[in-house]
Design a protein around this motif. Structure first.
Motif, short mmCIF file in Angstrom:
data_model
loop_
_atom_site.label_atom_id
_atom_site.label_comp_id
_atom_site.label_asym_id
_atom_site.label_seq_id
_atom_site.Cartn_x
_atom_site.Cartn_y
_atom_site.Cartn_z
N GLU A 100 -14.69 -3.52 -48.06
CA GLU A 100 -16.07 -3.89 -47.87
C GLU A 100 -17.03 -2.94 -48.56
OE1 GLU A 100 -16.63 -4.54 -43.69
OE2 GLU A 100 -14.63 -5.38 -43.61
N PRO A 112 -18.68 -1.34 -41.55
CA PRO A 112 -17.77 -1.96 -40.58
C PRO A 112 -17.50 -1.08 -39.36
CG PRO A 112 -16.56 -1.07 -42.42
CD PRO A 112 -17.99 -0.79 -42.72
N THR A 113 -18.57 -0.69 -38.68
CA THR A 113 -18.39 0.22 -37.55
C THR A 113 -18.08 -0.53 -36.25
OG1 THR A 113 -20.77 0.18 -37.32
CG2 THR A 113 -19.83 2.09 -38.44
N ASP A 166 -17.34 -4.89 -34.54
CA ASP A 166 -17.02 -6.27 -34.92
C ASP A 166 -18.26 -7.08 -35.31
OD1 ASP A 166 -14.37 -5.88 -34.64
OD2 ASP A 166 -14.19 -6.77 -32.65
N LYS A 196 -19.06 -6.11 -38.84
CA LYS A 196 -18.04 -6.67 -39.74
C LYS A 196 -18.27 -8.15 -39.96
CE LYS A 196 -13.77 -5.77 -39.11
NZ LYS A 196 -12.57 -5.68 -38.23
N TYR A 203 -18.83 -10.16 -43.36
CA TYR A 203 -18.00 -11.30 -43.79
C TYR A 203 -18.86 -12.46 -44.26
CZ TYR A 203 -14.02 -9.10 -41.40
OH TYR A 203 -13.03 -8.24 -41.00
N GLU A 248 -22.23 3.66 -42.38
CA GLU A 248 -21.47 4.12 -41.20
C GLU A 248 -22.38 4.48 -40.03
OE1 GLU A 248 -18.41 3.62 -41.44
OE2 GLU A 248 -18.27 3.43 -43.60
N SER A 250 -20.43 0.66 -26.77
CA SER A 250 -19.11 1.23 -26.50
C SER A 250 -18.67 0.90 -25.08
CB SER A 250 -19.16 2.75 -26.68
OG SER A 250 -18.14 3.37 -25.94
N PRO A 251 -17.47 0.37 -24.90
CA PRO A 251 -17.00 0.11 -23.53
C PRO A 251 -16.83 1.39 -22.72
CG PRO A 251 -15.26 -0.36 -25.15
CD PRO A 251 -16.50 -0.07 -25.92
N MET A 306 -18.80 -6.24 -25.87
CA MET A 306 -17.97 -5.05 -25.75
C MET A 306 -18.47 -4.17 -24.60
SD MET A 306 -16.54 -2.70 -28.78
CE MET A 306 -15.21 -3.73 -29.35
N TRP A 339 -18.91 -12.74 -28.88
CA TRP A 339 -17.75 -12.00 -29.38
C TRP A 339 -16.49 -12.45 -28.64
CZ3 TRP A 339 -15.19 -7.59 -26.84
CH2 TRP A 339 -14.25 -6.96 -27.67
N GLU A 388 -9.63 -11.23 -31.66
CA GLU A 388 -10.73 -10.74 -30.81
C GLU A 388 -12.00 -10.52 -31.61
OE1 GLU A 388 -8.73 -7.27 -29.47
OE2 GLU A 388 -8.23 -8.11 -27.51
N SER A 389 -11.85 -10.16 -32.88
CA SER A 389 -13.01 -9.80 -33.70
C SER A 389 -13.85 -11.01 -34.14
CB SER A 389 -12.55 -9.03 -34.93
OG SER A 389 -11.61 -9.80 -35.65
N ILE A 404 -10.28 -2.13 -39.57
CA ILE A 404 -11.03 -1.85 -38.33
C ILE A 404 -10.96 -3.02 -37.36
CG2 ILE A 404 -13.04 -0.59 -37.49
CD1 ILE A 404 -13.89 -0.62 -40.46
N PRO A 440 -9.65 -4.69 -33.94
CA PRO A 440 -9.19 -4.10 -32.68
C PRO A 440 -7.67 -4.04 -32.69
CG PRO A 440 -10.82 -5.81 -32.29
CD PRO A 440 -10.47 -5.88 -33.74
N ILE A 483 -10.47 2.44 -20.26
CA ILE A 483 -11.23 1.20 -20.54
C ILE A 483 -10.32 -0.02 -20.71
CG2 ILE A 483 -13.25 2.27 -21.56
CD1 ILE A 483 -12.03 1.51 -24.32
N TRP A 520 -12.85 2.96 -32.25
CA TRP A 520 -13.85 4.03 -32.32
C TRP A 520 -13.80 4.89 -31.07
CZ3 TRP A 520 -15.67 4.91 -36.94
CH2 TRP A 520 -15.68 3.86 -37.86
#
Lengths: 350, 318
Positions: free
Chosen positions: A30, A55-56, A58, A61, A65, A88, A214-215, A241, A265, A332-333, B146, B148, B237, B243
């Motif tokens: 990418e 692409p940090t 989904d 990304k 795409y 990034e 972030s989860p 997420m 998602w 998943e993405s 990247i 999952p 989690i 990440w």
């Protein structure tokens, strides 16, 4: 001995670089790193600069795409060159990269700003240089661009907060978890949430915090809220997420799962189906709008007029409705509202 | 009674344990404001949150004692969990075993490479580990795209989320690692060598210590514990996020320093690491408990951490 080790390091490093180069060529990475400044050929084709987060995650990304599909396949006959830059997640790097793109004689700049304010100067500079600037996916504090394409984030905030309040019968405790502090995207959603909550005086928003998409961070913060307020009835969340982090925190605390809002998602919807959870709705994350932005970019370069602002009105979907939109076997993405045609979609979401 | 009073009197406040005073203060204020904050369930929950960071900080402490610093830990965590999950999802039960071995081998390898570059070529540890972190992140992004990495096995969930009795398994894991590392650092020949190398590398060399090997081993320990931390965090989690641990490279450094450890090497306190890690985690819970808005959370959290640092400075020579 030292010389041997030194040579070994040099050989291994060179080997790694060759492997990386080969891999990146095979995978159509990418990020395109340009080493040669090319003279622009006036053959009616366009040179385009793309600057985004990279692409940090989904969402980013999926955004990439859609852009890649548009320029590499849909409009490939109109495109001479596309310079992809990904920062990034660092706004200061994004500023430098756009400065660099502006030296490449680009006709248009498609930018997803990582900061409402940090990119103002460089976007205004691009416009002053007669580069057509298309802002995508997050607002910026200037109007010196041609068009801004996004989900209506303010309305999204209103609609998700209203749904949660209605499910609670207009009475109860909620927590609000947004994405990144300072990003136009999150702040616009939050403004919508705040305005919607004013309509429900008996709903107490215990706190507003940021899960940074972030989860892990989300789970830690929701656990902290639950320590004092185990009777939370709903969590207003802007992302699947982070929604996973919420579910984890409630499950670990042995509490009944709350009403929740997420996006399209696929990862969240897979998990929700596995655990039989349905007390949530989904509002599109908007990564598919990158395809619309590319359409507008081509129109602009073809001399057609476009609106100054294209904001997608948000719609609420149940988990079942979202799952019905997802082709079987998608990872998943994947994002449910994908605009990449079915015959190409598996080239991207593998 | 008199025995316990004597014991309390003997307790000396120093830079490594002064952080616990701030911790106790926060707990008292939190308990007065919201008594439910002091419930065992909540306190163990906070300890569980702290475990992954604690493991990482213990690893970082080994490097710090040897006079170095490791900024590649987050990247190592991310690649480690990715390797493990990919192998597990490909080969099932055998993949679980092979994945664990490969992931830990990778962590140790990164540590050894860091150590070799730092010792053999005298490259600044800060830069070496920053760049190795960058390289392995780039390789991960290229190879995996990247995506999952997939679901994680129940065993990892067991470590990161579940409890034995009331105590989260992650906390038990952290305690075990702390005990082992305390013994290694304070009671073993290797620990004494590492402290000697960190204090004065040249003097240590003339004393017959293999300084390079000692330092390389400290980076290897750090790499190993990075992988362990990544597994605890993934179990927490329930998801192999590529990440995972982002930002932890600085958090663990901060935790180590707040715990009274000196970045110049030669000294290291595991007790300080526990205090530093706990205060980093409890402050997050504290500011949320107070119901502060996000900007004020930063202010209060910053003030609490500065206070903890100042306590360490004021008690440095005691």
């Amino acid at each position: 001995m030292k010389k041997t080790i030194l040579w070994s390091v040099i050989v291994i490093t060179s080997f790694l670089m060759i492997v990386m180069f080969a891999l990146s060529s095979c995978k159509e990475s990418e990020v395109v790193v340009e080493t040669v400044t090319e003279e622009k050929i006036d053959d009616g084709k366009f040179v385009i600069g793309v600057s985004n987060e990279g692409p940090t995650n989904d969402w980013a990304k999926s955004l990439n795409y859609h852009i890649q599909y548009s320029f590499d396949i849909k409009y490939k006959d109109l495109i001479e060159k596309v310079y992809y830059m990904s920062c990034e997640g660092d706004p200061s790097i994004q500023v430098d990269q756009i400065e660099n793109l502006l030296t490449k004689d680009i006709d248009a700049l498609l930018v997803s700003p990582l900061s409402e304010s940090a990119l103002v100067t460089v976007i205004e500079k691009a416009t002053d240089m007669k580069v057509s600037v298309i802002v995508l996916g997050s607002s910026v504090l200037t109007d010196k661009y041609v068009t801004y394409v996004d989900r209506d984030n303010y309305e999204t905030g209103k609609i998700i907060a209203t749904w949660i309040c209605e499910q609670l019968g207009g009475k109860g405790k909620v927590v609000t978890i947004m994405g990144e502090p300072g990003s136009g995207y999150s702040e616009d959603v939050l403004r919508g949430v705040s305005d919607a909550l004013k309509e429900f005086p008996d709903i107490i928003n215990i706190g507003t915090d940021y899960g940074e998409y972030s989860p892990v961070v989300t789970k830690q913060k929701v656990e902290a809220f639950l320590a004092s307020y185990p009777d939370l009835g709903g969590v207003i969340v802007d992302g699947g997420m982070m929604g996973m982090g919420v579910i984890e925190a409630f499950t670990d605390a042995g509490l009944e799962l709350p009403y929740l809002t997420v996006d399209d998602w696929n990862g969240f919807h897979i998990m929700a189906e596995e655990i039989g959870y349905s007390k949530y709705v989904s509002v599109p994350g908007g990564s598919e709008l990158a395809a619309d932005a590319c359409d507008l970019l081509i129109k602009i370069l073809n001399g057609e007029s476009v609106p100054k602002e294209v904001l997608l009105a948000p719609s609420i979907m149940s988990g079942d409705e979202v799952r019905a939109m997802i082709p079987e076997g998608m990872p998943e993405s994947y994002w449910a509202l994908c605009k990449i045609p079915a015959e190409h979609v598996k080239e991207y979401y593998k | 009674m008199s025995v316990s009073l004597t014991a309390i009197k003997k307790l000396k406040i120093n830079k490594n344990n002064s952080v616990f005073i701030i911790l106790i203060l926060i707990l008292i204020v939190s308990g007065l404001y919201k008594p439910e904050f002091l419930r065992f369930g909540n306190l163990f929950g906070i300890l569980r949150q702290a475990s992954a960071l604690g493991l990482l900080t213990v690893g970082q402490l080994f490097v710090i004692v040897g006079g170095g610093v490791d900024l590649s830990v987050a990247a190592t965590m991310q690649v480690g969990i990715t390797i493990f999950t990919y192998v597990y999802n490909l080969y099932g039960l055998w993949g679980l075993v092979i994945g664990i071995i490969l992931a830990f081998a990778f962590g140790i390898l990164v540590g050894v490479i860091n150590g070799i570059i730092v010792t053999k070529y005298n490259v600044q540890p800060f830069l070496t580990t920053l760049f190795t972190g960058s390289i392995i992140t780039g390789i991960r992004m290229t190879i995996t795209g990247i995506k999952p990495a997939g679901t994680i096995p129940e065993m990892i969930r067991y470590i990161g989320r579940d409890k034995t009795g009331m105590i989260p398994n992650a906390v038990i894991m952290f305690i075990l690692v702390v005990v082992v590392c305390y013994v290694v650092l304070n009671k073993s020949v290797y620990g004494r060598n590492l402290i000697a190398v960190g204090t004065n590398k040249i003097a240590a060399k003339f004393s017959g210590i293999n300084t390079n090997s000692t330092i390389i081993k400290s980076y290897a320990v750090c790499g190993f514990l990075s992988i362990l931390a990544s597994m605890v965090l993934a179990g927490y989690i329930g998801f192999a996020d590529q990440w995972i641990g982002a930002g932890y490279e600085f958090k663990c450094l901060i935790a180590a320093v707040i715990g009274g450890n000196y970045l110049g090497g030669g000294r290291g306190s595991i007790i300080g690491v526990i205090g530093g890690t706990l205060i980093m985690t409890i402050v997050l819970n504290f500011v949320i408990l107070l119901g502060l808005s996000a900007p004020f959370q930063h202010v209060v959290a910053g003030l609490a951490l500065i206070l903890a640092l100042l306590m360490g400075i004021f008690t440095r020579n005691k």
